[in-house]
Design a protein around this motif. Structure first.
Motif, short mmCIF file in Angstrom:
data_model
loop_
_atom_site.label_atom_id
_atom_site.label_comp_id
_atom_site.label_asym_id
_atom_site.label_seq_id
_atom_site.Cartn_x
_atom_site.Cartn_y
_atom_site.Cartn_z
N ASN A 44 0.81 -1.21 0.00
CA ASN A 44 0.00 0.00 0.00
C ASN A 44 0.85 1.26 0.00
OD1 ASN A 44 -3.03 -0.47 0.10
ND2 ASN A 44 -2.28 -1.99 1.55
N VAL A 45 1.96 1.25 0.70
CA VAL A 45 2.87 2.41 0.68
C VAL A 45 3.46 2.59 -0.71
CG1 VAL A 45 5.11 3.25 1.53
CG2 VAL A 45 3.41 2.40 3.14
N ILE A 46 3.87 1.49 -1.34
CA ILE A 46 4.42 1.57 -2.70
C ILE A 46 3.38 2.11 -3.68
CG2 ILE A 46 5.20 0.15 -4.65
CD1 ILE A 46 6.64 -1.61 -2.54
N THR A 47 2.16 1.62 -3.59
CA THR A 47 1.10 2.09 -4.49
C THR A 47 0.83 3.57 -4.27
OG1 THR A 47 0.12 -0.11 -4.39
CG2 THR A 47 -1.25 1.64 -5.28
N PHE A 48 0.77 3.99 -3.02
CA PHE A 48 0.55 5.40 -2.69
C PHE A 48 1.67 6.27 -3.28
CE2 PHE A 48 1.15 9.03 0.18
CZ PHE A 48 -0.12 9.59 0.17
N LEU A 49 2.91 5.85 -3.10
CA LEU A 49 4.05 6.62 -3.62
C LEU A 49 4.03 6.67 -5.15
CD1 LEU A 49 6.89 5.44 -1.20
CD2 LEU A 49 5.67 7.63 -1.18
N PHE A 50 3.67 5.56 -5.78
CA PHE A 50 3.56 5.56 -7.24
C PHE A 50 2.51 6.54 -7.72
CE2 PHE A 50 5.51 1.48 -9.21
CZ PHE A 50 6.67 1.67 -8.48
N MET A 51 1.40 6.65 -7.00
CA MET A 51 0.36 7.63 -7.37
C MET A 51 0.93 9.04 -7.31
SD MET A 51 -2.56 6.29 -8.28
CE MET A 51 -3.92 7.38 -7.91
N MET A 86 -5.31 8.53 -4.64
CA MET A 86 -6.29 9.28 -5.42
C MET A 86 -6.79 10.49 -4.64
SD MET A 86 -8.59 6.25 -7.12
CE MET A 86 -9.92 7.38 -7.51
N LYS A 87 -7.10 10.27 -3.37
CA LYS A 87 -7.65 11.35 -2.54
C LYS A 87 -6.58 12.39 -2.19
CE LYS A 87 -11.76 9.71 -2.39
NZ LYS A 87 -12.85 10.37 -3.07
N THR A 88 -5.39 11.94 -1.88
CA THR A 88 -4.32 12.86 -1.45
C THR A 88 -3.80 13.71 -2.60
OG1 THR A 88 -3.65 11.30 0.26
CG2 THR A 88 -2.05 13.00 -0.35
N PHE A 89 -3.52 13.06 -3.73
CA PHE A 89 -2.91 13.76 -4.86
C PHE A 89 -3.91 14.23 -5.91
CE2 PHE A 89 0.28 10.57 -3.40
CZ PHE A 89 1.15 11.46 -2.81
N HIS A 90 -5.19 13.95 -5.69
CA HIS A 90 -6.25 14.28 -6.67
C HIS A 90 -5.85 13.75 -8.05
CE1 HIS A 90 -8.15 16.75 -3.64
NE2 HIS A 90 -6.98 17.29 -3.40
N HIS A 91 -5.49 12.47 -8.05
CA HIS A 91 -4.98 11.84 -9.26
C HIS A 91 -5.88 10.67 -9.65
CE1 HIS A 91 -2.07 11.05 -12.30
NE2 HIS A 91 -1.65 9.91 -11.79
N LYS A 92 -6.19 10.58 -10.93
CA LYS A 92 -7.05 9.53 -11.50
C LYS A 92 -8.48 9.64 -10.97
CE LYS A 92 -3.60 7.25 -13.52
NZ LYS A 92 -3.43 7.30 -14.95
N THR A 93 -8.87 10.78 -10.47
CA THR A 93 -10.21 10.93 -9.89
C THR A 93 -11.30 11.05 -10.94
OG1 THR A 93 -9.84 13.31 -9.68
CG2 THR A 93 -9.38 11.96 -7.74
#
Length: 121
Positions: A44-51, A86-93
């Motif tokens: 989950n940390v890796i996925t978050f960082l990739f986002m 998605m929520k933190t970086f407003h990415h892929k929303t």
């Protein structure tokens, strides 16, 4: 005694019983949790960082991380990291597949983990 205190007391007694009377299932349960929790945290940390990295690359119009990479990470356990990214970086929303697929995968992973944990206890 309130219901909350009773449940807490029962959980403490159960955990002490598992530690002091390790049965075959108890040992399997402890081994599973001792490897499952670090794995889930890591993926989950890796996925978050990739986002976050992909969002920065998108802003700079650089080479992007493919969506299939995000889906692969989410399927193998990183769905919570995907949703948090998605929520933190407003990415892929704006992608409907991410907005719907991520919560569905989170729910699916919770069901799988609960099933595995309760089937071993």
């Amino acid at each position: 005694m309130t219901k909350y205190l009773q449940k807490s007391r029962n959980l403490v007694i159960f955990n002490l019983w598992i530690v002091n009377n390790p049965s075959e299932k108890g040992i399997m349960w402890m081994e599973l949790l001792s490897s499952l929790i670090p794995y889930l945290i890591g993926v989950n940390v890796i996925t978050f960082l990739f986002m976050g990295m992909d969002k920065q690359r998108a802003k700079k119009q650089q080479y992007r991380i493919p969506e299939r990479t995000f889906w692969l990470l989410a399927i193998v356990g990183g769905s919570l990291g995907l949703w948090a990214g998605m929520k933190t970086f407003h990415h892929k929303t704006k992608h409907m597949s991410f907005r719907i697929g991520s919560p569905i995968l989170i729910l699916l992973h919770v069901i799988i983990v609960c099933y595995v944990v309760f089937s071993l206890s």
